[in-house]
Write a protein that holds these residues in place. Structure first.
Motif, PDB file in Angstrom:
ATOM      1  N   LYS A  88      45.498 -15.068  40.478  1.00 24.24           N
ATOM      2  CA  LYS A  88      46.054 -14.181  39.459  1.00 24.24           C
ATOM      3  C   LYS A  88      45.067 -13.967  38.317  1.00 24.24           C
ATOM      4  N   SER A  89      44.411 -15.042  37.881  1.00 16.57           N
ATOM      5  CA  SER A  89      43.440 -14.920  36.792  1.00 16.57           C
ATOM      6  C   SER A  89      42.231 -14.094  37.217  1.00 16.57           C
ATOM      7  N   VAL A  90      41.811 -14.269  38.460  1.00 14.37           N
ATOM      8  CA  VAL A  90      40.675 -13.490  38.962  1.00 14.37           C
ATOM      9  C   VAL A  90      41.021 -12.009  39.023  1.00 14.37           C
ATOM     10  N   THR A  91      42.254 -11.700  39.419  1.00 14.02           N
ATOM     11  CA  THR A  91      42.682 -10.296  39.491  1.00 14.02           C
ATOM     12  C   THR A  91      42.712  -9.662  38.106  1.00 14.02           C
ATOM     13  N   ARG A  92      43.235 -10.389  37.119  1.00 13.18           N
ATOM     14  CA  ARG A  92      43.277  -9.862  35.755  1.00 13.18           C
ATOM     15  C   ARG A  92      41.869  -9.620  35.206  1.00 13.18           C
ATOM     16  N   LEU A  93      40.994 -10.553  35.487  1.00 18.75           N
ATOM     17  CA  LEU A  93      39.628 -10.418  34.999  1.00 18.75           C
ATOM     18  C   LEU A  93      38.940  -9.199  35.609  1.00 18.75           C
ATOM     19  N   SER A  94      39.159  -8.974  36.879  1.00 17.72           N
ATOM     20  CA  SER A  94      38.539  -7.820  37.537  1.00 17.72           C
ATOM     21  C   SER A  94      39.091  -6.509  36.995  1.00 17.72           C
ATOM     22  N   ILE A  95      40.406  -6.484  36.690  1.00 16.39           N
ATOM     23  CA  ILE A  95      41.009  -5.263  36.134  1.00 16.39           C
ATOM     24  C   ILE A  95      40.443  -4.981  34.744  1.00 16.39           C
ATOM     25  N   HIS A  96      40.263  -6.038  33.957  1.00 17.57           N
ATOM     26  CA  HIS A  96      39.723  -5.875  32.612  1.00 17.57           C
ATOM     27  C   HIS A  96      38.277  -5.354  32.658  1.00 17.57           C
ATOM     28  N   GLU A  97      37.493  -5.898  33.545  1.00 14.89           N
ATOM     29  CA  GLU A  97      36.109  -5.437  33.678  1.00 14.89           C
ATOM     30  C   GLU A  97      36.055  -3.983  34.123  1.00 14.89           C
ATOM     31  N   GLU A  98      36.968  -3.596  34.998  1.00 19.96           N
ATOM     32  CA  GLU A  98      36.988  -2.216  35.477  1.00 19.96           C
ATOM     33  C   GLU A  98      37.355  -1.251  34.355  1.00 19.96           C
ATOM     34  N   SER A  99      38.274  -1.683  33.498  1.00 19.07           N
ATOM     35  CA  SER A  99      38.678  -0.819  32.383  1.00 19.07           C
ATOM     36  C   SER A  99      37.560  -0.668  31.352  1.00 19.07           C
ATOM     37  N   LEU A 100      36.763  -1.737  31.186  1.00 17.35           N
ATOM     38  CA  LEU A 100      35.644  -1.649  30.248  1.00 17.35           C
ATOM     39  C   LEU A 100      34.551  -0.717  30.757  1.00 17.35           C
ATOM     40  N   ARG A 101      34.397  -0.662  32.043  1.00 19.23           N
ATOM     41  CA  ARG A 101      33.355   0.202  32.595  1.00 19.23           C
ATOM     42  C   ARG A 101      33.680   1.679  32.391  1.00 19.23           C
ATOM     43  N   ARG A 102      34.948   2.011  32.397  1.00 18.98           N
ATOM     44  CA  ARG A 102      35.327   3.418  32.277  1.00 18.98           C
ATOM     45  C   ARG A 102      35.191   3.871  30.821  1.00 18.98           C
ATOM     46  N   SER A 103      34.666   5.056  30.586  1.00 17.68           N
ATOM     47  CA  SER A 103      34.521   5.634  29.244  1.00 17.68           C
ATOM     48  C   SER A 103      35.733   6.508  28.938  1.00 17.68           C
ATOM     49  N   PRO A 104      36.155   6.606  27.648  1.00 18.78           N
ATOM     50  CA  PRO A 104      37.332   7.453  27.311  1.00 18.78           C
ATOM     51  C   PRO A 104      37.051   8.917  27.587  1.00 18.78           C
ATOM     52  N   ARG A 105      38.018   9.563  28.117  1.00 18.10           N
ATOM     53  CA  ARG A 105      37.866  10.965  28.519  1.00 18.10           C
ATOM     54  C   ARG A 105      38.154  11.877  27.324  1.00 18.10           C
ATOM     55  N   LYS A 106      37.222  12.725  27.043  1.00 16.72           N
ATOM     56  CA  LYS A 106      37.373  13.666  25.930  1.00 16.72           C
ATOM     57  C   LYS A 106      37.821  15.016  26.472  1.00 16.72           C
ATOM     58  N   THR A 107      38.993  15.433  26.004  1.00 16.69           N
ATOM     59  CA  THR A 107      39.538  16.723  26.447  1.00 16.69           C
ATOM     60  C   THR A 107      39.091  17.806  25.485  1.00 16.69           C
ATOM     61  N   PRO A 108      38.400  18.818  25.932  1.00 17.59           N
ATOM     62  CA  PRO A 108      37.943  19.877  25.010  1.00 17.59           C
ATOM     63  C   PRO A 108      39.123  20.674  24.446  1.00 17.59           C
ATOM     64  N   ILE A 109      39.024  20.974  23.133  1.00 17.49           N
ATOM     65  CA  ILE A 109      40.084  21.736  22.454  1.00 17.49           C
ATOM     66  C   ILE A 109      39.821  23.219  22.683  1.00 17.49           C
ATOM     67  N   LYS A 110      40.814  23.852  23.234  1.00 22.11           N
ATOM     68  CA  LYS A 110      40.679  25.274  23.527  1.00 22.11           C
ATOM     69  C   LYS A 110      41.049  26.090  22.278  1.00 22.11           C
ATOM     70  N   SER A 111      40.197  27.037  21.945  1.00 24.85           N
ATOM     71  CA  SER A 111      40.482  27.934  20.807  1.00 24.85           C
ATOM     72  C   SER A 111      41.464  29.014  21.238  1.00 24.85           C
ATOM     73  N   PRO A 112      42.394  29.361  20.348  1.00 25.45           N
ATOM     74  CA  PRO A 112      43.394  30.396  20.731  1.00 25.45           C
ATOM     75  C   PRO A 112      42.721  31.745  20.936  1.00 25.45           C
ATOM     76  N   GLN A 113      43.099  32.374  21.999  1.00 23.68           N
ATOM     77  CA  GLN A 113      42.527  33.682  22.299  1.00 23.68           C
ATOM     78  C   GLN A 113      43.262  34.777  21.522  1.00 23.68           C
ATOM     79  N   LYS A 114      42.496  35.636  20.982  1.00 27.21           N
ATOM     80  CA  LYS A 114      43.070  36.766  20.252  1.00 27.21           C
ATOM     81  C   LYS A 114      43.353  37.897  21.209  1.00 27.21           C
ATOM     82  N   THR A 115      44.530  38.448  21.044  1.00 29.98           N
ATOM     83  CA  THR A 115      44.909  39.568  21.913  1.00 29.98           C
ATOM     84  C   THR A 115      44.206  40.824  21.425  1.00 29.98           C
ATOM     85  N   PRO A 116      43.438  41.433  22.262  1.00 31.50           N
ATOM     86  CA  PRO A 116      42.721  42.649  21.802  1.00 31.50           C
ATOM     87  C   PRO A 116      43.693  43.801  21.513  1.00 31.50           C
TER      88      PRO A 116
END
Length: 302
Positions: free
Chosen positions: A251-279
């Motif tokens: 159980k401890s080995v599984t938790r440690l592996s999950i923690h290491e995997e989460s540290l490897r992943r970088s936070p995902r940045k979602t681009p902010i979409k600008s509102p489109q103007k209706t021509p």
């Protein structure tokens, strides 16, 4: 053995025409040389016969003029010497003479040595032609036939190779010798061992021990129920403790592996979409108004 006219003519010029054994030996060497020479050799028939006569004269110790041999061979001195050396190597004349004793020693069949020598002598007396028993094929065949009579297996391919004969020539010689040998040497004592018979003396048979055997009594220690119960519970507790420790470690080995995997992943940045103007749709002649009335942008031509 029949000799060719060229061989007789050259032997006459070399002064050895009266040596019958020498001519037979030269013819035998010339025949063996024809089988062993390749297509790319530079020896002519005349030079080959002269070299064979020279070698036969050396074997029998006959006098032969070396300069005369070079003259009739059609070769130069150094070429004649090198060609003669090549022929000696092809015919294996530099090696030790192949005898019945050496063959028996080589093939580890010393028990047939006497029989092989008797076969060789008898063949020499029986055959009408004069044979040169110093040639390797006769010693090989004598040893081979002696082993055949005594039912000793020999590698036939090696024996044929040592005899310097082709397989067809060996088979022909074997058939000729077998007819003569089977008539005179076929009776051989059969070897065998008498069957072993176990004899029991009467006196020893009378001394048999007839006393009854003592029974061996084995006492088994009976364990009480309480002791057995306590022992089984202790064993079960130990096994449970081991299993629990293993589960915690996993159980401890599984938790440690999950923690290491989460540290490897970088936070995902979602681009902010600008509102489109209706021509907006504009007309070159009309413009929108707040009160809903269409206003002309450009004046009309009247």
């Amino acid at each position: 053995m029949a000799t060719s006219k060229t061989l007789l003519l050259l032997a006459n010029k070399l002064g050895i025409a009266e040596e019958g054994k020498l001519l037979s030996k030269a013819a035998e060497l010339e025949r063996l040389l024809q089988m062993k020479l390749t297509a790319g050799n530079n020896l002519t028939d005349t030079s080959r016969i002269v070299i064979c006569l020279d070698l036969a004269a050396t074997i029998y110790g006959a006098d032969l003029d070396h300069k005369t041999a070079i003259k009739y061979s059609g070769l130069k001195g150094p070429t004649y010497t090198s060609s003669k050396k090549m022929v000696e190597n092809l015919l294996e004349l530099n090696n030790d003479k192949l005898t019945v004793s050496s063959l028996c020693l080589n093939f580890q069949c010393n028990g047939v040595k006497g029989l092989a020598e008797n076969i060789l002598q008898d063949i020499q007396k029986t055959t009408k032609m004069e044979l040169d028993m110093t040639l390797p094929q006769y010693a090989c065949m004598a040893v081979y036939q002696a082993c055949r009579i005594n039912k000793i297996k020999l590698p036939k391919s090696k024996m044929v190779e040592k005899s310097r004969l082709k397989l067809g020539q060996w088979s022909k010689l074997e058939a000729e010798w077998a007819k003569i040998i089977d008539e005179k040497f076929a009776v051989v004592m059969k070897r065998g061992r008498p069957a072993k018979v176990k004899v029991v003396d009467d006196e020893k048979a009378m001394d048999i021990d007839t006393s009854p055997k003592k029974e061996i009594v084995i006492e088994r220690k009976v364990e009480s129920y309480e002791d057995w119960k306590r022992r089984m519970l202790e064993q079960a507790y130990k096994e449970l403790e081991v299993l629990e420790n293993e589960r915690k470690i996993k159980k401890s080995v599984t938790r440690l592996s999950i923690h290491e995997e989460s540290l490897r992943r970088s936070p995902r940045k979602t681009p902010i979409k600008s509102p489109q103007k209706t021509p907006q749709k504009f007309s070159p002649y009309k413009g929108p108004r707040k009160d809903g009335v269409i206003r002309l942008v450009f004046p009309k031509d009247f």
